[in-house]
Motif scaffolding. Structure first.
Motif, PDB file in Angstrom:
ATOM      1  N   PHE A 294       0.847  -1.182   0.035  1.00 46.23           N
ATOM      2  CA  PHE A 294      -0.044   0.046   0.049  1.00 46.23           C
ATOM      3  C   PHE A 294       0.740   1.010   0.032  1.00 46.23           C
ATOM      4  O   PHE A 294       0.644   2.199  -0.939  1.00 46.23           O
ATOM      5  CB  PHE A 294      -0.921  -0.066   1.299  1.00 46.23           C
ATOM      6  N   PHE A 295       1.729   1.272   0.940  1.00 47.42           N
ATOM      7  CA  PHE A 295       2.636   2.429   1.109  1.00 47.42           C
ATOM      8  C   PHE A 295       3.551   2.670  -0.157  1.00 47.42           C
ATOM      9  O   PHE A 295       3.662   3.702  -0.834  1.00 47.42           O
ATOM     10  CB  PHE A 295       3.488   2.241   2.335  1.00 47.42           C
ATOM     11  N   GLY A 296       4.123   1.620  -0.616  1.00 48.36           N
ATOM     12  CA  GLY A 296       4.968   1.622  -1.964  1.00 48.36           C
ATOM     13  C   GLY A 296       4.197   1.798  -3.221  1.00 48.36           C
ATOM     14  O   GLY A 296       4.609   2.594  -3.851  1.00 48.36           O
ATOM     15  N   SER A 297       2.998   1.505  -3.331  1.00 51.05           N
ATOM     16  CA  SER A 297       2.051   2.087  -4.147  1.00 51.05           C
ATOM     17  C   SER A 297       2.069   3.533  -4.549  1.00 51.05           C
ATOM     18  O   SER A 297       2.346   4.139  -5.558  1.00 51.05           O
ATOM     19  CB  SER A 297       0.736   1.407  -4.323  1.00 51.05           C
ATOM     20  N   ILE A 298       1.613   4.404  -3.353  1.00 53.61           N
ATOM     21  CA  ILE A 298       1.671   5.547  -3.356  1.00 53.61           C
ATOM     22  C   ILE A 298       2.807   6.212  -3.617  1.00 53.61           C
ATOM     23  O   ILE A 298       2.770   7.340  -4.522  1.00 53.61           O
ATOM     24  CB  ILE A 298       1.133   6.389  -1.778  1.00 53.61           C
ATOM     25  N   LEU A 299       3.822   5.921  -3.169  1.00 57.06           N
ATOM     26  CA  LEU A 299       5.339   6.535  -3.554  1.00 57.06           C
ATOM     27  C   LEU A 299       5.835   6.072  -4.899  1.00 57.06           C
ATOM     28  O   LEU A 299       6.346   6.980  -5.463  1.00 57.06           O
ATOM     29  CB  LEU A 299       6.407   5.744  -2.556  1.00 57.06           C
ATOM     30  N   PHE A 300       5.379   4.897  -5.389  1.00 59.46           N
ATOM     31  CA  PHE A 300       5.800   4.686  -6.948  1.00 59.46           C
ATOM     32  C   PHE A 300       4.925   5.611  -7.659  1.00 59.46           C
ATOM     33  O   PHE A 300       5.349   6.336  -8.777  1.00 59.46           O
ATOM     34  CB  PHE A 300       5.503   3.318  -7.113  1.00 59.46           C
ATOM     35  N   LEU A 301       3.727   5.636  -7.531  1.00 57.35           N
ATOM     36  CA  LEU A 301       2.925   6.244  -8.306  1.00 57.35           C
ATOM     37  C   LEU A 301       3.120   8.176  -8.395  1.00 57.35           C
ATOM     38  O   LEU A 301       3.126   8.795  -9.282  1.00 57.35           O
ATOM     39  CB  LEU A 301       1.272   6.299  -7.974  1.00 57.35           C
ATOM     40  N   THR A 302       3.570   8.381  -7.208  1.00 53.22           N
ATOM     41  CA  THR A 302       4.051   9.984  -7.084  1.00 53.22           C
ATOM     42  C   THR A 302       5.365  10.278  -7.477  1.00 53.22           C
ATOM     43  O   THR A 302       5.706  11.390  -7.876  1.00 53.22           O
ATOM     44  CB  THR A 302       3.638  10.217  -5.489  1.00 53.22           C
ATOM     45  N   SER A 303       6.130   9.309  -7.434  1.00 49.16           N
ATOM     46  CA  SER A 303       7.682   9.509  -7.614  1.00 49.16           C
ATOM     47  C   SER A 303       7.995   8.919  -9.056  1.00 49.16           C
ATOM     48  O   SER A 303       8.796   9.851  -9.659  1.00 49.16           O
ATOM     49  CB  SER A 303       8.516   8.884  -6.496  1.00 49.16           C
ATOM     50  N   VAL A 304       7.738   7.814  -9.143  1.00 49.76           N
ATOM     51  CA  VAL A 304       8.225   7.386 -10.586  1.00 49.76           C
ATOM     52  C   VAL A 304       7.375   7.786 -11.697  1.00 49.76           C
ATOM     53  O   VAL A 304       7.697   8.237 -12.838  1.00 49.76           O
ATOM     54  CB  VAL A 304       8.273   5.721 -10.628  1.00 49.76           C
ATOM     55  N   TRP A 305       5.856   7.783 -11.589  1.00 48.61           N
ATOM     56  CA  TRP A 305       5.261   8.298 -12.665  1.00 48.61           C
ATOM     57  C   TRP A 305       4.699   9.404 -12.410  1.00 48.61           C
ATOM     58  O   TRP A 305       4.124  10.166 -13.288  1.00 48.61           O
ATOM     59  CB  TRP A 305       3.868   7.317 -12.479  1.00 48.61           C
ATOM     60  N   GLU A 306       5.106  10.311 -11.500  1.00 46.97           N
ATOM     61  CA  GLU A 306       5.047  11.735 -11.166  1.00 46.97           C
ATOM     62  C   GLU A 306       3.628  12.105 -11.226  1.00 46.97           C
ATOM     63  O   GLU A 306       3.176  13.294 -11.646  1.00 46.97           O
ATOM     64  CB  GLU A 306       5.673  12.528 -12.066  1.00 46.97           C
ATOM     65  N   TRP A 307       2.714  11.161 -10.586  1.00 48.81           N
ATOM     66  CA  TRP A 307       1.156  11.452 -10.496  1.00 48.81           C
ATOM     67  C   TRP A 307       1.190  12.480  -9.369  1.00 48.81           C
ATOM     68  O   TRP A 307       2.022  12.461  -8.371  1.00 48.81           O
ATOM     69  CB  TRP A 307       0.441  10.250 -10.339  1.00 48.81           C
ATOM     70  N   SER A 308      -0.045  13.473  -9.501  1.00 53.07           N
ATOM     71  CA  SER A 308      -0.257  14.209  -8.254  1.00 53.07           C
ATOM     72  C   SER A 308      -0.960  13.018  -7.185  1.00 53.07           C
ATOM     73  O   SER A 308      -1.361  12.122  -7.389  1.00 53.07           O
ATOM     74  CB  SER A 308      -1.533  15.380  -8.605  1.00 53.07           C
ATOM     75  N   ILE A 309      -1.056  13.728  -5.906  1.00 55.80           N
ATOM     76  CA  ILE A 309      -1.494  12.923  -4.757  1.00 55.80           C
ATOM     77  C   ILE A 309      -2.797  12.615  -5.353  1.00 55.80           C
ATOM     78  O   ILE A 309      -3.233  11.439  -4.838  1.00 55.80           O
ATOM     79  CB  ILE A 309      -1.411  13.873  -3.696  1.00 55.80           C
ATOM     80  N   LEU A 310      -3.578  13.572  -5.623  1.00 56.39           N
ATOM     81  CA  LEU A 310      -5.291  13.211  -6.007  1.00 56.39           C
ATOM     82  C   LEU A 310      -5.180  12.094  -7.008  1.00 56.39           C
ATOM     83  O   LEU A 310      -6.007  11.116  -6.621  1.00 56.39           O
ATOM     84  CB  LEU A 310      -6.060  14.508  -6.460  1.00 56.39           C
ATOM     85  N   LYS A 311      -4.466  12.187  -8.206  1.00 55.29           N
ATOM     86  CA  LYS A 311      -4.357  11.121  -9.194  1.00 55.29           C
ATOM     87  C   LYS A 311      -4.084   9.748  -8.446  1.00 55.29           C
ATOM     88  O   LYS A 311      -4.425   8.491  -8.552  1.00 55.29           O
ATOM     89  CB  LYS A 311      -3.809  11.512 -10.091  1.00 55.29           C
ATOM     90  N   ALA A 312      -2.988   9.633  -7.708  1.00 60.46           N
ATOM     91  CA  ALA A 312      -2.667   8.517  -7.009  1.00 60.46           C
ATOM     92  C   ALA A 312      -3.839   7.923  -6.012  1.00 60.46           C
ATOM     93  O   ALA A 312      -3.918   6.608  -6.016  1.00 60.46           O
ATOM     94  CB  ALA A 312      -1.254   8.794  -6.288  1.00 60.46           C
ATOM     95  N   GLY A 313      -4.307   8.948  -5.340  1.00 60.35           N
ATOM     96  CA  GLY A 313      -5.269   8.143  -4.255  1.00 60.35           C
ATOM     97  C   GLY A 313      -6.410   7.682  -5.178  1.00 60.35           C
ATOM     98  O   GLY A 313      -7.073   6.552  -4.656  1.00 60.35           O
ATOM     99  N   ILE A 314      -6.724   8.303  -6.305  1.00 65.83           N
ATOM    100  CA  ILE A 314      -7.838   7.591  -7.132  1.00 65.83           C
ATOM    101  C   ILE A 314      -7.363   6.385  -7.756  1.00 65.83           C
ATOM    102  O   ILE A 314      -7.959   5.384  -7.916  1.00 65.83           O
ATOM    103  CB  ILE A 314      -8.281   8.676  -8.270  1.00 65.83           C
ATOM    104  N   GLY A 315      -5.977   6.480  -8.050  1.00 63.36           N
ATOM    105  CA  GLY A 315      -5.295   5.195  -8.828  1.00 63.36           C
ATOM    106  C   GLY A 315      -5.490   4.047  -8.031  1.00 63.36           C
ATOM    107  O   GLY A 315      -5.496   2.703  -8.379  1.00 63.36           O
TER     108      GLY A 315
END
Length: 487
Positions: A294-315
């Motif tokens: 769960f934690f790794g998913s948030i960090l991957f989407l925001t750091s590697v894919w450079e998604w916003s926090i909102l987009k990562a939360g929806i993802g």
């Protein structure tokens, strides 16, 4: 109830309305407690940016201080609630959680934030067991299973709401509002609880010796520190080896103390029950793998894919939503085929989700092919494993020790989550560019794979079927009302 069991003093529930109000207040408090954990995963990157001078190991305690103290205090708080009164303990815990939430939102430094996270955890540990005890004593006996299911589902709802709600708050307001959102809920539970809830207690309950609580907190804290700082200091450095040695030594002393104490935190003889022993091992492993995923998913989407926090939360929302949808329904299937096949399948599906990420997840963004299927697999794995492990443990215990056993399982899960967060932060502390970050995330996904496979292996010795015959009641043991399968 055995003649040796506890004597509960309570005011009988006078009406169905009182039971419904009690259930609503208790469920809302439970939802806020578990919602705070999932929101913090989403808010963590922004907290790191605010306190950018803090080291990764210091920042990790924003999450770990909460889970360690929460896990260590669950059983003692439940027994204290039985002794001093469930209503009194619930109101005190809810007030402490609310005040600490406000203080966390106003924290000027990372050290102040961590300190009030500890107070938050203490409040949560007080209100969770007391809230369930209040529910169980406010509804007619024939409606207890349904009421407890609703109370437990509040945690599942929190898991589904947390990522998206937290991301929306962080994106449009600030991470501090992830704490402020608890204030209206807390005020309602305290005011409505003071007017509605009725006191109940068990004056014969023995409060655990404080030394046992201190030892388990020291053990978990030292082990977490060793994991988190291993990347900075090195696995063979004196600080890392020293921290791990202190943690293991404290754990050994804790076990020795519990065997000798007349007022133990945890009744170690429960581990003589096979399903309890293997169920807790599986839950510990799953706690590590779940937090890492769960934690790794948030960090991957925001750091590697450079998604916003909102987009990562929806993802990531489909995963928790799937858990909330499927978890209540697996009980019916377990009634037909038993829990073990469901847990075995859940562990394998969870591992498959990790393999999917190792093979496909990379720097190029393709959500529906590379990420979404893995979230579905891990979501089904969570829905299959956590509720059924809780069910196996509860059904295998003597009737007058179900509460203590449920609290132990929840504590084990929280400790596993602590180590999952610590390992994730240690792996990502200094990735060294995109290639290093991808390699670090692959290690996290392998933890997901290993966790799923180990859960499956640990579930094979379980003895389950259409009906598990519980152990007979054990004289002189306390009944502590707590158990949750919340995601």
């Amino acid at each position: 109830m055995s003649s040796h069991g506890p004597v509960i003093t309570a005011v009988p529930a006078a009406s169905g309305r009182h039971g419904r109000l009690t259930l609503a207040i208790a469920s809302l408090a439970s939802l806020a407690t578990f919602l705070d954990t999932t929101i913090l995963f989403v808010a963590f990157p922004d907290i790191s940016s605010t306190f950018d001078s803090a080291s990764p190991s210091t920042l990790s305690w924003v999450l770990n201080a909460y889970t360690i103290v929460f896990a260590a205090l669950l059983i003692p708080a439940g027994k204290i609630a039985d002794r001093l009164g469930h209503r009194r303990t619930f109101l005190t815990g809810s007030a402490a959680f609310t005040i600490a939430s406000m203080a966390c939102g106003l924290a000027p430094t990372i050290e102040v934030l961590v300190a009030f996270r500890i107070l938050q955890a203490a409040g949560a540990a007080m209100l969770i067991p007391s809230s369930l005890a209040l529910v169980m004593r406010a509804v007619p006996s024939e409606k207890v299973p349904h009421a407890v299911a609703i109370w437990g589902a509040a945690g599942g709802v929190a898991g589904a709401l947390g990522p998206t709600l937290g991301a929306t708050i962080v994106e449009h307001l600030d991470w501090r509002w992830a704490f402020f959102i608890n204030l209206p809920i807390g005020l309602f539970t305290v005011i409505a609880g003071a007017r509605t809830l009725r006191e109940s207690s068990d004056p014969r309950t023995r409060i655990p010796a404080p030394l046992g609580v201190v030892l388990i907190i020291v053990a978990a804290s030292a082990l977490s520190y060793g994991f988190v700082d291993s990347d900075t200091n090195g696995w063979l450095s004196a600080p890392t080896i020293g921290a791990l040695a202190v943690g293991l030594a404290a754990l050994v002393v804790f076990v020795v103390h519990q065997r000798a104490s007349r007022a133990p935190v945890l009744d170690l003889d429960l581990f003589g029950i096979g399903n309890f022993r293997w169920g807790n091992i599986a839950m510990l492993v799953f706690g590590v793998a779940f937090s890492a995923m769960f934690f790794g998913s948030i960090l991957f989407l925001t750091s590697v894919w450079e998604w916003s926090i909102l987009k990562a939360g929806i993802g990531i929302a489909p995963g928790p939503a799937l858990v909330a949808l499927l978890a209540p329904r697996t009980g019916r299937l377990a009634g037909t085929i038993g829990q073990r096949p469901i847990i075995v399948a859940g562990g394998l599906l969870y591992a498959a989700g990790g393999v999917w990420r190792v093979v496909l997840l990379g720097p190029d963004v393709d959500y529906w092919v590379d990420y979404f299927p893995s979230m579905v697999l891990t979501g089904i794995g969570v829905a299959f494993c956590i509720p059924q492990l809780s069910s196996v443990v509860a059904q295998a215990l003597p009737a007058n020790r179900i509460g203590v056993g449920g609290a132990a399982l929840q504590a084990v899960r929280q400790f596993g989550g602590t180590f999952g967060v610590a390992i994730t932060i240690a792996l990502l502390a200094d990735p060294g560019g995109l290639a290093g970050a991808l390699a670090a995330f692959d290690k996290i996904w392998w933890i997901v794979v290993a966790g799923g496979l180990l859960v499956t292996a640990s579930s094979l010795p379980l003895r389950t079927g259409r009906r598990i015959v519980p152990m007979p009641e054990t004289p002189g043991r306390d009944l502590v009302g707590i158990d949750t399968v919340a995601g």
